[in-house]
Enzyme design. Structure first.
Site, PDB file in Angstrom:
ATOM      1  N   ASP A  33     -23.551  14.573  -5.585  1.00 36.93           N
ATOM      2  CA  ASP A  33     -22.794  13.334  -5.399  1.00 36.93           C
ATOM      3  C   ASP A  33     -22.758  12.606  -6.741  1.00 36.93           C
ATOM      4  O   ASP A  33     -23.762  12.578  -7.455  1.00 36.93           O
ATOM      5  CB  ASP A  33     -23.474  12.455  -4.318  1.00 36.93           C
ATOM      6  CG  ASP A  33     -22.543  11.384  -3.775  1.00 36.93           C
ATOM      7  OD1 ASP A  33     -22.080  10.546  -4.568  1.00 36.93           O
ATOM      8  OD2 ASP A  33     -22.271  11.383  -2.563  1.00 36.93           O
ATOM      9  N   LEU A  35     -22.248   9.426  -6.980  1.00 42.76           N
ATOM     10  CA  LEU A  35     -22.644   8.045  -6.644  1.00 42.76           C
ATOM     11  C   LEU A  35     -21.547   7.034  -6.950  1.00 42.76           C
ATOM     12  O   LEU A  35     -21.826   5.855  -7.169  1.00 42.76           O
ATOM     13  CB  LEU A  35     -23.963   7.663  -7.330  1.00 42.76           C
ATOM     14  CG  LEU A  35     -25.191   8.499  -6.917  1.00 42.76           C
ATOM     15  CD1 LEU A  35     -26.463   7.982  -7.609  1.00 42.76           C
ATOM     16  CD2 LEU A  35     -25.404   8.485  -5.406  1.00 42.76           C
ATOM     17  N   PHE A  75     -17.800  17.124   1.554  1.00 42.76           N
ATOM     18  CA  PHE A  75     -17.389  15.767   1.940  1.00 42.76           C
ATOM     19  C   PHE A  75     -16.907  14.956   0.741  1.00 42.76           C
ATOM     20  O   PHE A  75     -16.245  13.939   0.916  1.00 42.76           O
ATOM     21  CB  PHE A  75     -18.577  14.993   2.539  1.00 42.76           C
ATOM     22  CG  PHE A  75     -19.116  15.547   3.822  1.00 42.76           C
ATOM     23  CD1 PHE A  75     -18.535  15.219   5.037  1.00 42.76           C
ATOM     24  CD2 PHE A  75     -20.219  16.386   3.831  1.00 42.76           C
ATOM     25  CE1 PHE A  75     -19.037  15.720   6.231  1.00 42.76           C
ATOM     26  CE2 PHE A  75     -20.733  16.896   5.010  1.00 42.76           C
ATOM     27  CZ  PHE A  75     -20.144  16.572   6.215  1.00 42.76           C
ATOM     28  N   ALA A  76     -17.322  15.344  -0.478  1.00 37.47           N
ATOM     29  CA  ALA A  76     -17.071  14.482  -1.641  1.00 37.47           C
ATOM     30  C   ALA A  76     -15.584  14.262  -1.874  1.00 37.47           C
ATOM     31  O   ALA A  76     -14.795  15.211  -1.838  1.00 37.47           O
ATOM     32  CB  ALA A  76     -17.707  15.100  -2.887  1.00 37.47           C
ATOM     33  N   SER A 118      -8.222  15.247   6.738  1.00 36.20           N
ATOM     34  CA  SER A 118      -7.911  13.936   7.302  1.00 36.20           C
ATOM     35  C   SER A 118      -6.613  13.959   8.089  1.00 36.20           C
ATOM     36  O   SER A 118      -5.697  14.753   7.797  1.00 36.20           O
ATOM     37  CB  SER A 118      -7.779  12.953   6.133  1.00 36.20           C
ATOM     38  OG  SER A 118      -7.149  11.774   6.547  1.00 36.20           O
ATOM     39  N   TYR A 142      -3.479  10.121  -1.601  1.00 33.75           N
ATOM     40  CA  TYR A 142      -4.739  10.542  -0.975  1.00 33.75           C
ATOM     41  C   TYR A 142      -4.479  11.693   0.009  1.00 33.75           C
ATOM     42  O   TYR A 142      -5.137  12.734  -0.035  1.00 33.75           O
ATOM     43  CB  TYR A 142      -5.392   9.356  -0.245  1.00 33.75           C
ATOM     44  CG  TYR A 142      -6.466   9.763   0.731  1.00 33.75           C
ATOM     45  CD1 TYR A 142      -7.703  10.199   0.284  1.00 33.75           C
ATOM     46  CD2 TYR A 142      -6.236   9.745   2.120  1.00 33.75           C
ATOM     47  CE1 TYR A 142      -8.702  10.605   1.181  1.00 33.75           C
ATOM     48  CE2 TYR A 142      -7.217  10.139   3.020  1.00 33.75           C
ATOM     49  CZ  TYR A 142      -8.437  10.571   2.551  1.00 33.75           C
ATOM     50  OH  TYR A 142      -9.406  10.976   3.435  1.00 33.75           O
ATOM     51  N   LYS A 146      -5.764  15.767   0.114  1.00 33.88           N
ATOM     52  CA  LYS A 146      -6.438  16.419   1.254  1.00 33.88           C
ATOM     53  C   LYS A 146      -5.675  17.692   1.651  1.00 33.88           C
ATOM     54  O   LYS A 146      -6.268  18.728   1.901  1.00 33.88           O
ATOM     55  CB  LYS A 146      -6.498  15.451   2.447  1.00 33.88           C
ATOM     56  CG  LYS A 146      -7.382  14.255   2.217  1.00 33.88           C
ATOM     57  CD  LYS A 146      -8.821  14.568   2.546  1.00 33.88           C
ATOM     58  CE  LYS A 146      -9.731  14.309   1.414  1.00 33.88           C
ATOM     59  NZ  LYS A 146     -11.121  14.645   1.666  1.00 33.88           N
ATOM     60  N   ARG A 219      -4.748   3.923  18.362  1.00 31.68           N
ATOM     61  CA  ARG A 219      -5.337   4.785  17.338  1.00 31.68           C
ATOM     62  C   ARG A 219      -6.526   5.532  17.929  1.00 31.68           C
ATOM     63  O   ARG A 219      -7.034   5.172  18.988  1.00 31.68           O
ATOM     64  CB  ARG A 219      -5.809   3.944  16.130  1.00 31.68           C
ATOM     65  CG  ARG A 219      -4.664   3.273  15.376  1.00 31.68           C
ATOM     66  CD  ARG A 219      -3.804   4.293  14.641  1.00 31.68           C
ATOM     67  NE  ARG A 219      -2.669   3.672  13.946  1.00 31.68           N
ATOM     68  CZ  ARG A 219      -1.460   3.522  14.458  1.00 31.68           C
ATOM     69  NH1 ARG A 219      -1.191   3.899  15.703  1.00 31.68           N
ATOM     70  NH2 ARG A 219      -0.485   2.976  13.743  1.00 31.68           N
ATOM     71  N   ASP A 279       4.133   1.996  10.596  1.00 29.31           N
ATOM     72  CA  ASP A 279       2.999   2.152  11.517  1.00 29.31           C
ATOM     73  C   ASP A 279       3.502   2.770  12.826  1.00 29.31           C
ATOM     74  O   ASP A 279       4.278   2.139  13.544  1.00 29.31           O
ATOM     75  CB  ASP A 279       2.393   0.771  11.838  1.00 29.31           C
ATOM     76  CG  ASP A 279       1.113   0.515  11.080  1.00 29.31           C
ATOM     77  OD1 ASP A 279       0.677   1.413  10.343  1.00 29.31           O
ATOM     78  OD2 ASP A 279       0.566  -0.591  11.229  1.00 29.31           O
TER      79      ASP A 279
HETATM   80  N1  LIG Z   1     -14.405   7.862   6.840  1.00 26.20           N
HETATM   81  C1  LIG Z   1     -13.296   8.283   7.428  1.00 26.20           C
HETATM   82  O1  LIG Z   1     -12.799   7.649   8.390  1.00 26.20           O
HETATM   83  C2  LIG Z   1     -12.628   9.551   6.979  1.00 26.20           C
HETATM   84  C3  LIG Z   1     -11.469   9.976   7.649  1.00 26.20           C
HETATM   85  C4  LIG Z   1     -10.845  11.152   7.238  1.00 26.20           C
HETATM   86  C5  LIG Z   1     -11.381  11.906   6.210  1.00 26.20           C
HETATM   87  N2  LIG Z   1     -12.500  11.467   5.556  1.00 26.20           N
HETATM   88  C6  LIG Z   1     -13.026  12.280   4.446  1.00 26.20           C
HETATM   89  O2  LIG Z   1     -14.397  12.527   4.673  1.00 26.20           O
HETATM   90  C7  LIG Z   1     -15.092  12.615   3.439  1.00 26.20           C
HETATM   91  C8  LIG Z   1     -16.318  11.712   3.482  1.00 26.20           C
HETATM   92  O3  LIG Z   1     -15.886  10.388   3.739  1.00 26.20           O
HETATM   93  P1  LIG Z   1     -16.891   9.158   3.807  1.00 26.20           P
HETATM   94  O4  LIG Z   1     -16.291   8.168   4.750  1.00 26.20           O
HETATM   95  O5  LIG Z   1     -18.267   9.619   4.030  1.00 26.20           O
HETATM   96  O6  LIG Z   1     -16.705   8.576   2.341  1.00 26.20           O
HETATM   97  P2  LIG Z   1     -17.802   8.077   1.290  1.00 26.20           P
HETATM   98  O7  LIG Z   1     -17.055   7.465   0.157  1.00 26.20           O
HETATM   99  O8  LIG Z   1     -18.839   7.265   1.951  1.00 26.20           O
HETATM  100  O9  LIG Z   1     -18.452   9.462   0.826  1.00 26.20           O
HETATM  101  C9  LIG Z   1     -17.877  10.287  -0.166  1.00 26.20           C
HETATM  102  C10 LIG Z   1     -18.966  10.605  -1.172  1.00 26.20           C
HETATM  103  O10 LIG Z   1     -18.443  11.463  -2.178  1.00 26.20           O
HETATM  104  C11 LIG Z   1     -18.882  11.014  -3.455  1.00 26.20           C
HETATM  105  N3  LIG Z   1     -17.857  11.488  -4.421  1.00 26.20           N
HETATM  106  C12 LIG Z   1     -16.549  11.116  -4.504  1.00 26.20           C
HETATM  107  N4  LIG Z   1     -15.931  11.817  -5.464  1.00 26.20           N
HETATM  108  C13 LIG Z   1     -16.853  12.663  -5.994  1.00 26.20           C
HETATM  109  C14 LIG Z   1     -16.812  13.638  -7.019  1.00 26.20           C
HETATM  110  N5  LIG Z   1     -15.693  13.882  -7.722  1.00 26.20           N
HETATM  111  N6  LIG Z   1     -17.945  14.319  -7.313  1.00 26.20           N
HETATM  112  C15 LIG Z   1     -19.101  14.072  -6.631  1.00 26.20           C
HETATM  113  N7  LIG Z   1     -19.195  13.159  -5.652  1.00 26.20           N
HETATM  114  C16 LIG Z   1     -18.082  12.462  -5.333  1.00 26.20           C
HETATM  115  C17 LIG Z   1     -19.027   9.505  -3.334  1.00 26.20           C
HETATM  116  O11 LIG Z   1     -19.945   8.947  -4.238  1.00 26.20           O
HETATM  117  C18 LIG Z   1     -19.491   9.355  -1.886  1.00 26.20           C
HETATM  118  O12 LIG Z   1     -20.912   9.337  -1.789  1.00 26.20           O
HETATM  119  C19 LIG Z   1     -14.092  12.241   2.351  1.00 26.20           C
HETATM  120  O13 LIG Z   1     -13.629  13.438   1.757  1.00 26.20           O
HETATM  121  C20 LIG Z   1     -12.973  11.557   3.107  1.00 26.20           C
HETATM  122  O14 LIG Z   1     -11.718  11.763   2.469  1.00 26.20           O
HETATM  123  C21 LIG Z   1     -13.144  10.311   5.918  1.00 26.20           C
END
Ligand SMILES: NC(=O)c1ccc[n+]([C@@H]2O[C@H](COP(=O)([O-])OP(=O)(O)OC[C@H]3O[C@@H](n4cnc5c(N)ncnc54)[C@H](O)[C@@H]3O)[C@@H](O)[C@H]2O)c1
Length: 315
Positions: A33, A35, A75-76, A118, A142, A146, A219, A279
Site C-alpha cells: 500500500d 498509504l 484492492f489498491a 466497480s 475512474y 476499472k 441504489r 442519475d
Molecule cells: N468503496 C467502494 O464503495 C468501492 C466500490 C467499487 C469499487 N471499489 C474499489 O475497491 C478498491 C478498494 O476500495 P476502498 O474503498 O477500500 O478504497 P481505499 O482508498 O480505502 O483503499 C485503497 C487503498 O489502495 C491504496 N493505493 C491506492 N493507489 C495505490 C497505488 N498506486 N499503489 C499502492 N497502493 C495504492 C490506498 O492508499 C488505499 O489504502 C478500490 O480499487 C476501489 O476502486 C470500491
C-alpha cells in the site's frame, strides 16, 4: 489450504477488512500500500507490510522476490470519481499499477488474482436490474481505469493461463469492526454520518420525482463483511469470471434517510434538491451470477450497515 496472499491496498477500507479475514482463515498475508488513502492504524500487525506504490516496479519486484505468493487480492487504486475527471495522470496509475502487478505475477508464476472492479463500468445503465451482460459504457475516467484493468486481466489470463475473478462492487457500506471512518467522504452513507456529526449542514436528496416507489432514486448497498466473504469464496472458485456484488433489491434514498433516523434515533437534517443529470432512477446489481459461481448471497441488510457505520463514527 493455507496460502500466502498478496493484498494490494491492504491499509484501505476494504483491503484491511479482507486482510483480517484472510489471517483468521489461516492464510499468511503480505500487504502493499502506498498509504495515499490507507492508514497505518488499519494495517494488521500479523501481516507483512510494504509501503510501496504499484507503479514503482523496482520495489514491487522486491515484494515478489522476498515472498512466495500464491494469489493476489488487488484492492489498491484511487477511487474518487470527480478527481479522476480532473487528474487523468494520477488515475492512470490504477492502470499502470495493474499492469505492473500482472507482469510480476507472470514473472513469479503467481496464477490467481481477485480484482476490485466497480459498478462504474456500466456508466448510466438502461436497465434497473443490472446483470453482467448489460452494456459497458464508462462515463468517467475512474470507471475507465476499472474497465481497462478488468480487460487486461482477462487477456493475461488467456495468454498466461492464470485464474481470475473480477468483482464489480456496487456501493460498499458498513464497518468490519475496524472503526473505519472515511477520510474523504464521497458516498451517501459517510455523508449522512458527517451530517449527523455536524460536520456538514444537511443531506440533500437529489430529486423525488423519479419513477420509483417513493420518487427517489434506488441504489444498491452491500455490506463490507458480505463483500469480504465474496473475496474469500472467490479464492476457491473453480471458474474464472466477472461478477456483480449487490443485493438484487436496492434501497431508495428516502428509505435510507428514514432508516438512518430509525436505527440511530437521531434526527437527520435533509432536504430534497433538484435531480442531477444522468442519475438513473434505479441502479441495482443482479446477484444471480454471484450465487451460481461463488455460492454467495448477501447476509446483512441496510439496517445493519447503518448500525455498524454509526458505531464506527460515534463509538
Ligand atoms: N468503496 C467502494 O464503495 C468501492 C466500490 C467499487 C469499487 N471499489 C474499489 O475497491 C478498491 C478498494 O476500495 P476502498 O474503498 O477500500 O478504497 P481505499 O482508498 O480505502 O483503499 C485503497 C487503498 O489502495 C491504496 N493505493 C491506492 N493507489 C495505490 C497505488 N498506486 N499503489 C499502492 N497502493 C495504492 C490506498 O492508499 C488505499 O489504502 C478500490 O480499487 C476501489 O476502486 C470500491
Amino acid at each position: 489450504m493455507m496460502e500466502t496472499i498478496l493484498v494490494t491496498g491492504g491499509a484501505g477500507y476494504i483491503g484491511s477488512a479482507a486482510v483480517r479475514a484472510l489471517i483468521e482463515k489461516g492464510h499468511d498475508v503480505v500487504i502493499v500500500d502506498n498509504l495515499s488513502n490507507g492508514k497505518k492504524k488499519f494495517i494488521d500487525s500479523r501481516a507483512k507490510f510494504y509501503e510501496v506504490d504499484l507503479v514503482d516496479k523496482e520495489n514491487l519486484a522486491k515484494v515478489f522476490s522476498e515472498n512466495k505468493i500464491d494469489a493476489v487480492m488487488h484492492f489498491a487504486g484511487y477511487k474518487a470519481v470527480d478527481e479522476s475527471m480532473e487528474n487523468a495522470v494520477k488515475y492512470s496509475d490504477n492502470i499502470t499499477g495493474t499492469v505492473n502487478l500482472l507482469n510480476m505475477m507472470v514473472k513469479y508464476k503467481v496464477n490467481k488474482i481477485i480484482y476490485s472492479s466497480s459498478a462504474a463500468v456500466y456508466g448510466i445503465p438502461k436497465e434497473f436490474l443490472v446483470d453482467e451482460n448489460c452494456a459497458l459504457s464508462t462515463i468517467n475516467y475512474y470507471g475507465f481505469t476499472k474497465l481497462a484493468s478488468e480487460e487486461m486481466i482477462v487477456w493475461y489470463s488467456r495468454i498466461h493461463e492464470f485464474k481470475y475473478i473480477s468483482l464489480r462492487y456496487f456501493n460498499v457500506a458498513g464497518d468490519a469492526g475496524l472503526n473505519y471512518t472515511d477520510p474523504d467522504a464521497k458516498n451517501v452513507m459517510s455523508i449522512i454520518m458527517e451530517v449527523l456529526a455536524g460536520k456538514r449542514d444537511k443531506f440533500v436528496i437529489y430529486g423525488d420525482n423519479y419513477d420509483t416507489r417513493d420518487g427517489t432514486c434506488i441504489r444498491d448497498y452491500i455490506d463490507i463483511n458480505d463483500l469480504v466473504d465474496a473475496h474469500i469464496l472467490a479464492l476457491d472458485a473453480e471458474e474464472n469470471g466477472i461478477i456483480n456484488l449487490g443485493t438484487s433489491t436496492g434501497v431508495s434514498v428516502k428509505e435510507l434517510v428514514d432508516m438512518t433516523m430509525e436505527v440511530t434515533g437521531k434526527k437527520l437534517n435533509y432536504e430534497v434538491g433538484s435531480s442531477r443529470e444522468g442519475d438513473p432512477a434505479g441502479f441495482v446489481a443482479s446477484n444471480e451470477k454471484a450465487k451460481k459461481v461463488l455460492g454467495w448471497v448477501p447476509k446483512r441488510g441496510i439496517r445493519e450497515m447503518i448500525k455498524t457505520t454509526y458505531r464506527a463514527y460515534f463509538g
